[in-house]
Enzyme design. Structure first.
Site, PDB file in Angstrom:
ATOM      1  N   HIS A   1      -9.023   4.085  -1.540  1.00  0.00           N
ATOM      2  CA  HIS A   1      -7.681   3.526  -1.373  1.00  0.00           C
ATOM      3  C   HIS A   1      -7.318   2.572  -2.508  1.00  0.00           C
ATOM      4  CE1 HIS A   1      -4.044   2.156   0.365  1.00  0.00           C
ATOM      5  NE2 HIS A   1      -4.518   1.146   1.075  1.00  0.00           N
TER       6      HIS A   1
ATOM      7  N   CYS B   1       0.821  -1.220   0.000  1.00  0.00           N
ATOM      8  CA  CYS B   1       0.000   0.000   0.000  1.00  0.00           C
ATOM      9  C   CYS B   1       0.849   1.262   0.000  1.00  0.00           C
ATOM     10  CB  CYS B   1      -0.915   0.010   1.223  1.00  0.00           C
ATOM     11  SG  CYS B   1      -1.797  -1.530   1.475  1.00  0.00           S
TER      12      CYS B   1
ATOM     13  N   ILE C   1     -12.249  -0.833  -1.170  1.00  0.00           N
ATOM     14  CA  ILE C   1     -11.567  -1.245  -2.396  1.00  0.00           C
ATOM     15  C   ILE C   1     -11.906  -0.214  -3.462  1.00  0.00           C
ATOM     16  CG2 ILE C   1     -11.578  -2.982  -4.230  1.00  0.00           C
ATOM     17  CD1 ILE C   1     -12.008  -5.075  -2.015  1.00  0.00           C
TER      18      ILE C   1
ATOM     19  N   LYS D   1      -9.907   6.371   4.026  1.00  0.00           N
ATOM     20  CA  LYS D   1     -11.216   5.950   4.514  1.00  0.00           C
ATOM     21  C   LYS D   1     -12.348   6.418   3.617  1.00  0.00           C
ATOM     22  CE  LYS D   1     -14.574   4.527   6.863  1.00  0.00           C
ATOM     23  NZ  LYS D   1     -15.320   4.626   5.627  1.00  0.00           N
TER      24      LYS D   1
ATOM     25  N   CYS E   1     -13.191   0.877   8.087  1.00  0.00           N
ATOM     26  CA  CYS E   1     -12.256   0.323   7.105  1.00  0.00           C
ATOM     27  C   CYS E   1     -12.276   1.113   5.799  1.00  0.00           C
ATOM     28  CB  CYS E   1     -12.625  -1.124   6.789  1.00  0.00           C
ATOM     29  SG  CYS E   1     -12.824  -2.194   8.243  1.00  0.00           S
ATOM     30  N   SER E   2     -11.106   1.264   5.183  1.00  0.00           N
ATOM     31  CA  SER E   2     -11.040   1.899   3.866  1.00  0.00           C
ATOM     32  C   SER E   2     -11.579   0.926   2.815  1.00  0.00           C
ATOM     33  CB  SER E   2      -9.596   2.300   3.536  1.00  0.00           C
ATOM     34  OG  SER E   2      -8.751   1.164   3.548  1.00  0.00           O
TER      35      SER E   2
END
Length: 387
Positions: free
Chosen positions: A336, A87, A213, A332, A210-211
């Site tokens: 991402h 990442c 997809i 977030k 959670c971030s």
């Protein structure tokens, strides 16, 4: 070593871009950045492209050559190099581009990041992302990234009294910022109740901790600072550029509540820039999960260890706070696309320093910081920017 500046920026919209290919997105961001810098292809000496897992997400390797080809630079035989650090691939691409210019080996260099993640099932995407953890000692035993960060969160809660409400406030703040960002994936307000009532992923982390997809691309153009004004009226100097590594697996870490790679990269970047953390006005930090932003503001020295949750609760990281954190919406809410995130962070800081961030513009910005993490902290990049 020469001083290096950003002279052009470009970014696509982040989100589920089913209408676009990886080629389409990187070309779109590249055209925006090249137009912004008012340069031609003949002036570009090199490209560095952050991409974590093209082979898994779109079954395409040899990404460096692909980017040169779709950008129309293959006929000029411009060297194009794919950079991978999970990442943190985008942040590392930026660092490699900075070093190429700083060394004097190149003058005009493109730093780019791109990822196309939504053309595969969520299970395939999760498995590809899990490869950034220790496959043998974590993934084979069922650990996912939400689970790994949940362990960090649990330890932080137990040791420092951090609450899930404080973590949820990270998500609420970043969604609010994203509502003012036209390239953000989730331009919607949420509240603490929304976070608490969203499905549990790995206790204490819910879906809205959670971030997502995402698909997207971002590009910046670099040049030596002494000629930067030939290309931009508002060049942004890269005053600090640092990278650090740590163990891949959590079980070998010194402390589950500290990302030592962030600590060491931050210290090195601050030393290069000759500034203290308290002087930073705006920061893009790696909030892949809400606990990750709390850890980041502590590990970068913005607040004392254990005080990140309280600082967030008190509005310390809001647009009008002591340090405006994740004005883009962060991972977030802005999204991402893993290879693109580190470059998008530089894009956002450049806009803030240029005074071009629109409704999310922070007042009197002089110094900005970008913090990009690979995996659960095996790699960290910190860049410091000034006007």
């Amino acid at each position: 070593m020469r001083s290096v500046s950003i002279v052009g920026v470009g970014c696509t919209k982040f989100g589920e871009r089913w209408d676009c290919s990886l080629r389409d997105m990187i070309a779109e961001a590249g055209v925006l950045a090249i137009d912004d810098a008012e340069i031609s292809g003949e002036q570009i000496d090199a490209l560095y492209v952050g991409n974590m897992s093209g082979g898994r997400f779109i079954e395409q390797e040899h990404i460096g050559a692909l980017i040169a080809d779709c950008a129309g630079l293959s006929r000029l035989h411009v060297p194009s190099t794919r950079v991978e650090a999970a990442c943190a691939s985008g942040g590392l691409a930026l660092r490699q581009a900075v070093l190429a210019v700083a060394s004097g080996y190149c003058d005009i260099v493109i730093a780019a990041g791109v990822e196309k993640m939504t053309d595969v099932s969520s299970g395939t995407a999760a498995d590809a992302l899990a490869a950034a953890a220790d496959r043998e000692w974590e993934c084979f035993f069922g650990a996912t990234f939400p689970a790994l960060y949940a362990m960090m969160a649990k330890m932080h809660m137990r040791r420092y009294g951090t609450t899930h409400e404080q973590m949820a406030r990270v998500a609420v703040k970043n969604h609010h910022h994203a509502c003012m960002n036209p390239v953000a994936q989730y331009q919607m307000e949420i509240d603490i109740e929304d976070v608490d009532s969203s499905p549990m992923v790995a206790d204490p982390l819910h879906v809205l901790d959670c971030s997502p997809i995402s698909d997207g691309a971002a590009v910046v153009v670099l040049a030596p600072s002494d000629i930067a004004r030939q290309f931009s009226d508002t060049p942004i100097k890269i005053a600090g550029c640092a990278q650090a590594s740590d163990t891949l697996a959590l079980h070998d870490r010194r402390d589950l509540t500290t990302l030592d790679a962030t600590v060491h990269a931050g210290r090195s970047a601050f030393r290069q820039a000759g500034i203290e953390p308290r002087q930073v006005d705006v920061a893009e930090v790696h909030d892949c999960f809400t606990i990750a932003e709390i850890l980041a503001i502590e590990d970068l020295g913005f607040v004392e260890k254990g005080q990140g949750g309280k600082a967030t609760e008190e509005g310390w990281t809001a647009l009008d706070g002591e340090v405006a954190v994740n004005t883009s919406g962060g991972l977030k809410a802005c999204g991402h696309p893993v290879g693109a995130t580190g470059i998008k962070q530089a894009y956002e800081i450049a806009l803030q320093l240029r005074g071009e961030a629109g409704r999310r513009q922070v007042d009197e910005v002089e110094i900005g910081l970008a913090h990009n993490v690979g995996g659960s902290g095996g790699t960290a990049l910190v860049h410091i920017f000034t006007r």
